[in-house]
Design an enzyme around this catalytic site. Structure first.
Site, PDB file in Angstrom:
ATOM      1  N   GLU A  77      15.550 -63.471   5.530  1.00  0.00           N
ATOM      2  CA  GLU A  77      16.437 -63.815   4.406  1.00  0.00           C
ATOM      3  C   GLU A  77      15.637 -64.142   3.152  1.00  0.00           C
ATOM      4  O   GLU A  77      15.947 -65.099   2.424  1.00  0.00           O
ATOM      5  CB  GLU A  77      17.344 -65.002   4.790  1.00  0.00           C
ATOM      6  CG  GLU A  77      18.158 -64.807   6.058  1.00  0.00           C
ATOM      7  CD  GLU A  77      19.379 -63.912   5.873  1.00  0.00           C
ATOM      8  OE1 GLU A  77      19.518 -63.284   4.798  1.00  0.00           O
ATOM      9  OE2 GLU A  77      20.184 -63.836   6.809  1.00  0.00           O
ATOM     10  N   LYS A  79      17.980 -55.940  10.153  1.00  0.00           N
ATOM     11  CA  LYS A  79      16.768 -56.470   9.536  1.00  0.00           C
ATOM     12  C   LYS A  79      16.173 -57.578  10.393  1.00  0.00           C
ATOM     13  O   LYS A  79      14.978 -57.595  10.649  1.00  0.00           O
ATOM     14  CB  LYS A  79      17.067 -57.005   8.129  1.00  0.00           C
ATOM     15  CG  LYS A  79      17.604 -55.960   7.174  1.00  0.00           C
ATOM     16  CD  LYS A  79      17.832 -56.533   5.787  1.00  0.00           C
ATOM     17  CE  LYS A  79      18.805 -57.690   5.747  1.00  0.00           C
ATOM     18  NZ  LYS A  79      20.176 -57.316   6.191  1.00  0.00           N
ATOM     19  N   SER A  99      22.368 -54.375   9.257  1.00  0.00           N
ATOM     20  CA  SER A  99      21.547 -53.171   9.381  1.00  0.00           C
ATOM     21  C   SER A  99      20.409 -53.366  10.378  1.00  0.00           C
ATOM     22  O   SER A  99      19.655 -52.423  10.647  1.00  0.00           O
ATOM     23  CB  SER A  99      20.996 -52.760   8.013  1.00  0.00           C
ATOM     24  OG  SER A  99      20.152 -53.766   7.483  1.00  0.00           O
TER      25      SER A  99
HETATM   26  P1  ADP Z   1      20.786 -58.030   9.583  1.00  0.00           P
HETATM   27  O1  ADP Z   1      19.653 -58.994   9.747  1.00  0.00           O
HETATM   28  O2  ADP Z   1      20.407 -56.784   8.819  1.00  0.00           O
HETATM   29  O3  ADP Z   1      22.059 -58.652   9.062  1.00  0.00           O
HETATM   30  P2  ADP Z   1      20.983 -58.177  12.432  1.00  0.00           P
HETATM   31  O4  ADP Z   1      19.655 -57.799  13.003  1.00  0.00           O
HETATM   32  O5  ADP Z   1      21.320 -59.625  12.335  1.00  0.00           O
HETATM   33  O6  ADP Z   1      21.151 -57.460  11.013  1.00  0.00           O
HETATM   34  O7  ADP Z   1      22.175 -57.518  13.261  1.00  0.00           O
HETATM   35  C1  ADP Z   1      22.217 -56.139  13.578  1.00  0.00           C
HETATM   36  C2  ADP Z   1      23.320 -55.974  14.604  1.00  0.00           C
HETATM   37  O8  ADP Z   1      24.589 -56.139  13.969  1.00  0.00           O
HETATM   38  C3  ADP Z   1      23.443 -54.618  15.237  1.00  0.00           C
HETATM   39  O9  ADP Z   1      22.532 -54.439  16.288  1.00  0.00           O
HETATM   40  C4  ADP Z   1      24.869 -54.664  15.766  1.00  0.00           C
HETATM   41  O10 ADP Z   1      24.914 -55.314  17.020  1.00  0.00           O
HETATM   42  C5  ADP Z   1      25.598 -55.561  14.780  1.00  0.00           C
HETATM   43  N1  ADP Z   1      26.543 -54.889  13.882  1.00  0.00           N
HETATM   44  C6  ADP Z   1      27.699 -55.443  13.445  1.00  0.00           C
HETATM   45  N2  ADP Z   1      28.347 -54.625  12.585  1.00  0.00           N
HETATM   46  C7  ADP Z   1      27.598 -53.493  12.481  1.00  0.00           C
HETATM   47  C8  ADP Z   1      27.723 -52.267  11.719  1.00  0.00           C
HETATM   48  N3  ADP Z   1      28.779 -52.029  10.923  1.00  0.00           N
HETATM   49  N4  ADP Z   1      26.763 -51.337  11.836  1.00  0.00           N
HETATM   50  C9  ADP Z   1      25.710 -51.555  12.651  1.00  0.00           C
HETATM   51  N5  ADP Z   1      25.531 -52.691  13.377  1.00  0.00           N
HETATM   52  C10 ADP Z   1      26.454 -53.658  13.303  1.00  0.00           C
END
Ligand code: ADP
Ligand code: ZN
Length: 195
Positions: A89, A21, A19
């Site tokens: 995290e 984060k 998402s």
């Molecule tokens: P989190 O920390 O919430 O796991 P990240 O900041 O690491 O998220 O990663 C976000 C990135 O993940 C988005 O910018 C995109 O490039 C990628 N991504 C992969 N799958 C999806 C999805 N289903 N919806 C939106 N973004 C996604």
């Protein structure tokens, strides 16, 4: 939105995997660094995706960070003149993080936490509910549901094995909305009858 009369507050960024984060945490911390504020970033050591000494997003944004075993490490490593503390995290950290971030915010530190608000089964994750309740500022982010394209609030585990924590395996999960998310056991009784 985050401009305040008095310094010191708690911000929580939550949502499912993918998402954004980590991206959002990195964005906020980087802005503070550009403004020459003293920033310290941490993450639990059990998350070793991509790099050990950095917070890394799935989109490859990076922020230098210290990998810690628990909140006691953060307490020990904090410099007295730090103005911004960022933790990624946070759902994997112990309960000691709660009084620590409360004390820091009370002392004038801007604390920014990011973490999963729900585990793969859709349950509130670890200390996140307690942190969310205490925060002045909460941002709930969404990914895109890989099944239907709606706003995704949950992380779907695609493999059967593993406990609540299954780290370093982004490919083992995908973002899902409430309706497309299947719980850990499809045979569990449903709270609300379908149809
Ligand atoms: P989190 O920390 O919430 O796991 P990240 O900041 O690491 O998220 O990663 C976000 C990135 O993940 C988005 O910018 C995109 O490039 C990628 N991504 C992969 N799958 C999806 C999805 N289903 N919806 C939106 N973004 C996604
Ligand atoms: Zn969906």
């Amino acid at each position: 939105m985050f401009i305040e009369q008095r310094r010191g507050s708690l911000e929580v960024i939550c949502g499912p995997m993918f998402s954004g984060k980590s991206e959002e945490l990195i964005r906020r911390a980087t802005r503070a660094l550009i403004a020459k504020q003293r920033v310290q970033a941490f993450k639990p050591a059990l998350d070793d995706r991509y790099e050990v000494a950095a917070i890394a997003s799935h989109s490859k944004a990076r922020l230098e960070a210290v990998a810690v075993q628990g909140s006691a490490d953060i307490r020990r490593l904090l410099a007295p003149d730090t103005e911004v503390v960022a933790v990624d995290e946070a759902q994997f950290l112990d309960e000691g993080l709660i009084p620590l971030v409360e004390a820091l915010a009370n002392q004038g530190v801007r604390v920014i936490l990011a973490g999963l608000d729900q585990d793969f089964a859709g349950r509130p994750f670890g200390i996140m509910p307690a942190l969310l309740a205490r925060a002045e500022f909460v941002q709930k982010l969404h990914a895109i549901c890989m099944v239907c394209g709606a706003a995704a609030s949950r992380s779907q585990r695609l493999v059967r094995s593993g406990g609540t924590v299954l780290v370093g395996a982004a490919e083992a999960y995908e973002a899902r909305c409430r309706h497309c998310h299947a719980g850990p056991s499809e045979d569990a009784p449903r709270m609300v009858p379908e149809g």
